[in-house]
Design a protein around this motif. Structure first.
Motif: not given
Length: 275
Positions: A59-69, A103-111, A182-191
């Motif tokens: 589910h997360g990988s699907r949300l990931s490509v949807d987020a990119a879109w 945002e997409l993960v939060e929408r998925a988690i809430t219900p 979902t990693s806490a330090g992802r902003a520092h490691d994003v390429r």
């Protein structure tokens, strides 16, 4: 949505297959991909690899490509016209991918959290959606990319052949753990970066299940491995540039004994070739 300028000169082929380890256990393919026109005449290519250790990674990988879109449609609603504008948009795109994923993960988690359980409490963690992401927004000769995790990008140039332009993390970089969306330090490691290449004739976005099957490794004096695209990578682009070769040929290749032996992981590729 209207087609992109990319559509006129390029052909996109994609495939995603479950790895033999998952197939033997009856586990679903945890990779996902997405490709198509976005924004003001541009084109998105994206792959994502869900973490096998997490229960909602597919589910997360699907949300990931949807987020990119979604992020591409936001940031590139007006196509950049200058190099400076492209560089700014590339930085904004990386930020938008992360924000949109959250945002997409939060929408998925809430219900899910609202569902009753035997104990009356439903606990769903963000880490359950762990996934990588590699996305390219293309409007040749401009290619903006965002990479979180261990995906890799090969570009074919004419002249010059195939080159690994976004490598997977090195042995030292992955010594601790893979970085996920979902990693806490992802902003520092994003390429992230902008490739400007007038001679680009092919792109191949791959998840890490294809590292051993598609790349070779050179060892430095200290023993550190440095992956690179071998010369025969050109043949993959050449095959799908040939008229009449069906898209299903890529799936057959990834399901072959050769690739099954290289890695037990899921395998996903989005390839684009200039006609």
């Amino acid at each position: 949505m209207a087609g992109s300028r990319f559509d006129a000169g390029w052909r996109v082929i994609s495939a995603s297959i479950a790895g033999p380890n998952h197939t033997s256990l009856g586990i679903e393919n945890q990779d996902n991909l997405r490709a198509g026109p976005v924004g003001d005449g541009l084109h998105l290519l994206a792959v994502a690899d869900g973490a096998g250790s997490q229960p909602r990674s597919a589910h997360g990988s699907r949300l990931s490509v949807d987020a990119a879109w979604e992020a591409a449609n936001q940031v590139f609603a007006r196509a950049p016209r200058t190099l400076a504008a492209w560089q700014k948009a590339t930085d904004l795109y990386a930020q938008a991918c992360l924000a949109q994923f959250d945002e997409l993960v939060e929408r998925a988690i809430t219900p899910l959290r609202a569902r009753p359980t035997a104990t009356g409490v439903s606990s769903v963690a963000r880490s359950e959606f762990a996934t990588t992401l590699l996305a390219v927004v293309a409007d040749p000769p401009f290619f903006s990319y965002v990479c979180v995790g261990d995906g890799f990008l090969v570009m074919e140039r004419s002249p010059g052949g195939s080159h690994l332009v976004v490598p997977p993390p090195s042995d030292r970089e992955t010594a601790n753990e893979t970085v996920f969306m979902t990693s806490a330090g992802r902003a520092h490691d994003v390429r992230t970066g902008l490739i400007v290449e007038t001679g680009a004739r092919g792109l191949a976005l791959c998840t890490d299940g294809l590292i051993d099957g598609m790349l070779d490794v050179a060892r430095g004096p200290d023993g550190t491995g440095h992956p690179y695209a071998p010369r025969d990578f050109d043949s993959y682009f050449a095959v799908f540039r040939t008229p009449g070769v069906d898209h299903s040929e890529l799936s057959r290749k990834l399901q072959s004994k050769e690739f099954a032996a290289s890695s037990g992981d899921d395998k996903t590729m989005v390839m684009a070739v200039h006609r």
